[in-house]
Design an enzyme around this catalytic site. Structure first.
Site, PDB file in Angstrom:
ATOM      1  N   TYR A 121       0.872  -1.196   0.000  1.00  0.00           N
ATOM      2  CA  TYR A 121       0.000   0.000   0.000  1.00  0.00           C
ATOM      3  C   TYR A 121       0.904   1.240   0.000  1.00  0.00           C
ATOM      4  O   TYR A 121       0.778   2.103   0.863  1.00  0.00           O
ATOM      5  CB  TYR A 121      -0.911   0.033   1.238  1.00  0.00           C
ATOM      6  N   ASP A 127       0.645  -0.284   5.113  1.00  0.00           N
ATOM      7  CA  ASP A 127      -0.023   0.979   5.444  1.00  0.00           C
ATOM      8  C   ASP A 127      -1.361   1.017   4.718  1.00  0.00           C
ATOM      9  O   ASP A 127      -1.555   1.804   3.790  1.00  0.00           O
ATOM     10  CB  ASP A 127       0.886   2.152   5.017  1.00  0.00           C
ATOM     11  N   CYS A 149      -4.540   3.751   9.880  1.00  0.00           N
ATOM     12  CA  CYS A 149      -5.380   4.922  10.135  1.00  0.00           C
ATOM     13  C   CYS A 149      -6.688   4.499  10.789  1.00  0.00           C
ATOM     14  O   CYS A 149      -7.606   5.290  10.936  1.00  0.00           O
ATOM     15  CB  CYS A 149      -5.631   5.704   8.847  1.00  0.00           C
TER      16      CYS A 149
HETATM   17  N1  SAH Z   1       2.027   4.527   2.380  1.00  0.00           N
HETATM   18  C1  SAH Z   1       1.458   5.562   1.570  1.00  0.00           C
HETATM   19  C2  SAH Z   1      -0.026   5.363   1.227  1.00  0.00           C
HETATM   20  C3  SAH Z   1      -0.921   4.928   2.333  1.00  0.00           C
HETATM   21  S1  SAH Z   1      -2.655   5.090   2.034  1.00  0.00           S
HETATM   22  C4  SAH Z   1       1.678   6.923   2.216  1.00  0.00           C
HETATM   23  O1  SAH Z   1       1.965   7.023   3.395  1.00  0.00           O
HETATM   24  O2  SAH Z   1       1.569   7.930   1.500  1.00  0.00           O
HETATM   25  C5  SAH Z   1      -3.135   3.546   1.438  1.00  0.00           C
HETATM   26  C6  SAH Z   1      -2.803   3.307  -0.014  1.00  0.00           C
HETATM   27  O3  SAH Z   1      -3.238   1.993  -0.329  1.00  0.00           O
HETATM   28  C7  SAH Z   1      -3.473   4.232  -1.015  1.00  0.00           C
HETATM   29  O4  SAH Z   1      -2.498   4.761  -1.861  1.00  0.00           O
HETATM   30  C8  SAH Z   1      -4.437   3.309  -1.784  1.00  0.00           C
HETATM   31  O5  SAH Z   1      -4.577   3.676  -3.133  1.00  0.00           O
HETATM   32  C9  SAH Z   1      -3.765   1.973  -1.660  1.00  0.00           C
HETATM   33  N2  SAH Z   1      -4.583   0.762  -1.731  1.00  0.00           N
HETATM   34  C10 SAH Z   1      -5.870   0.580  -1.367  1.00  0.00           C
HETATM   35  N3  SAH Z   1      -6.206  -0.712  -1.464  1.00  0.00           N
HETATM   36  C11 SAH Z   1      -5.107  -1.372  -1.891  1.00  0.00           C
HETATM   37  C12 SAH Z   1      -4.818  -2.756  -2.156  1.00  0.00           C
HETATM   38  N4  SAH Z   1      -5.740  -3.697  -2.004  1.00  0.00           N
HETATM   39  N5  SAH Z   1      -3.575  -3.078  -2.558  1.00  0.00           N
HETATM   40  C13 SAH Z   1      -2.625  -2.120  -2.709  1.00  0.00           C
HETATM   41  N6  SAH Z   1      -2.846  -0.808  -2.482  1.00  0.00           N
HETATM   42  C14 SAH Z   1      -4.068  -0.434  -2.067  1.00  0.00           C
END
Ligand code: SAH
Length: 458
Positions: free
Chosen positions: A311, A386, A413
């Site tokens: 993520y 995350d 979060c």
């Molecule tokens: N670590 C990053 C983003 C965290 S937010 C930071 O701190 O900026 C969570 C992220 O997970 C988002 O970018 C969202 O698009 C992504 N996301 C949501 N579901 C997901 C999944 N099943 N697999 C991979 N990414 C995902």
């Protein structure tokens, strides 16, 4: 006791959504906008078997922890649920929320909790805002925030959590719409053009982005809007995002640049990041630096480690970690975010980070199986996750357990799903070593938390 009865309640606790909790005749009542220590007169609006909801009618005795909210709309707006509570008490509330969820949902007894990381200046901290646009009864274009749990717009261009420049930008957009008779989207009919105005500002770079989310493919007289917005200091990107679906999801898939570039750039620590309108980027940059610093500390890297960052968004945490690791792999579902991540690596001269588009719960298990088929074991020293509020998919947690990294760093979060996922990991060979909440969302009931798990020999 029945609906519309009035009660005198002493508020003794606060629920997860920030409502004050008071008891009367063995019943528990939730009173929105009442804070711990208040004595209130409240009217019952909903009654269940053992609990109910009551509306705050009169504050009879104000709590010593009550403060004058900074925003005149705070009771109507759904954004800041606990602005009337002193910031110190807000922090206590959030730390307790994380601890309680770990105890109740996670089943943890000894919780290695470290003190919550608060903010020195907890106002005007947001680098991003998405303002809904609508039409009022007199036919004027309005923008502001949704009233709690509804889609009624409360006109307000001066949110106390956002930046003062938001007002300047919104004034320009709304004046433009009125002058050129551009309609606002109406959720009930699905007609009208402008749905939302998304504004993002790089705190370090001062670069600004404005993106109009529209129910269509083009914006009549768009050049006039650009002309006015360009006068704002730091304006870097003006774009349209097309969303013609009848949905609550704000952003659509297609972005059209009207002027400038598609992204803005910002810095956190020593790394600079490109951010496009559809990419996720933490909204509180001051606290984000502290959060990423903790994630790095918990990952305990010495230069030889293989790390997965699941993520990963635009590669924010990945690039932070890559400075101290041998190799980092990032996984993210939004293709534009991965494009940003790849360019961010190049821009910062980082060569040991590789990124993959896809769902974490598919990419990692598939990688594991592929390695297994080739007679190898997928390897990681540290895995960072995350996820969004819904937490990690069990398939992903299973693969993490199979890969058996020494350390798992979980950035969350939503402490309820965090607790659920930690329970699964700790039943299969991990031990919770450190937990710390970081207040990324001051005045709301939400909080970020970061945890460190170590693998134990079973
Ligand atoms: N670590 C990053 C983003 C965290 S937010 C930071 O701190 O900026 C969570 C992220 O997970 C988002 O970018 C969202 O698009 C992504 N996301 C949501 N579901 C997901 C999944 N099943 N697999 C991979 N990414 C995902």
């Amino acid at each position: 006791m029945q609906k519309n009865d009035e009660l005198i309640l002493k508020i003794e606790d606060m629920g997860v959504d920030g409502a004050g909790i008071g008891k009367s005749d063995g019943m528990t009542f939730f009173v929105k906008d009442a804070v711990i220590g208040d004595v209130v007169r409240a009217k019952i609006i909903k009654l269940k078997k053992t609990y109910g909801y009551a509306r705050l009618m009169e504050l009879l005795e104000a709590s010593a922890d009550r403060v004058e909210p900074n925003c005149p709309y705070y009771r109507q707006c759904g954004g800041c649920q606990i602005q009337a509570l002193s910031y110190e008490k807000q922090l206590e509330f959030k730390e307790n929320k994380v601890r309680n969820n770990l105890e109740r949902i996670g089943g943890f007894t000894k919780i290695p909790m470290e003190p919550i990381v608060g903010m020195d200046e907890p106002y005007h901290y947001r680098n991003k805002a998405q303002f809904p646009v609508g039409t009022d009864k007199e036919g004027h274009i309005v923008t502001g925030f949704y009233a709690g749990r509804t889609h009624t717009i409360i006109p307000n261009r001066d949110c106390a959590l956002g930046l003062p420049v938001n007002r300047e930008i919104l004034d320009i957009v709304i004046d433009f719409m009125e002058k050129y008779h551009i309609s606002a989207y109406d959720e009930k009919t699905g007609k009208g053009l402008v749905r939302h105005v998304l504004i993002r500002c790089g705190f370090s770079s001062q670069e600004k982005m404005v993106c109009l989310i529209i129910n269509g493919k083009s914006l009549p007289h768009g050049e006039k809007l650009v002309e006015a917005l360009r006068k704002i200091d730091g304006m870097t990107s003006v774009s349209l995002n097309c969303n013609t679906e009848r949905t609550n999801v704000i952003l659509g898939h297609k972005t059209i640049v009207l002027w400038g570039q598609e992204y803005i750039t910002d810095q956190i620590g020593d790394i600079s990041y490109e951010i496009s309108p559809v990419s996720f980027y933490q909204v509180n940059p001051v606290q984000t630096e502290k959060l990423y610093g903790l994630a790095l500390e918990y990952a305990d890297l010495h230069g030889e480690e293989t790390v997965w960052d699941l993520y990963c968004g635009i590669g924010t945490i990945s690039l932070f970690l890559a400075q101290k690791a041998k190799q980092v792999y990032g996984v993210e579902i939004i293709p534009q975010a991965i494009e940003n991540a790849k360019r961010n690596a190049v821009k910062n001269g980082i060569e040991n980070a590789e990124f993959f588009v896809g769902k974490s719960e598919e990419v990692l298990p598939e990688f594991y199986e592929k390695e297994a088929a080739a007679g190898r074991k997928a390897y990681a020293d540290v895995i960072v996750v995350d996820p969004p509020r819904k937490g990690c998919d069990e398939k992903l947690l299973d693969t993490i357990v199979k890969m058996a990294p020494d350390r798992v760093v979980y950035v969350s979060c939503d402490s309820a799903t965090l607790a659920r996922d930690l329970k699964i990991l700790c039943e299969q060979g991990y031990e919770l070593k450190r937990v710390r909440a970081v207040d990324q969302f001051c005045h709301t009931v939400h909080t970020e938390a970061v945890c460190c798990l170590h693998r134990v020999n079973m």
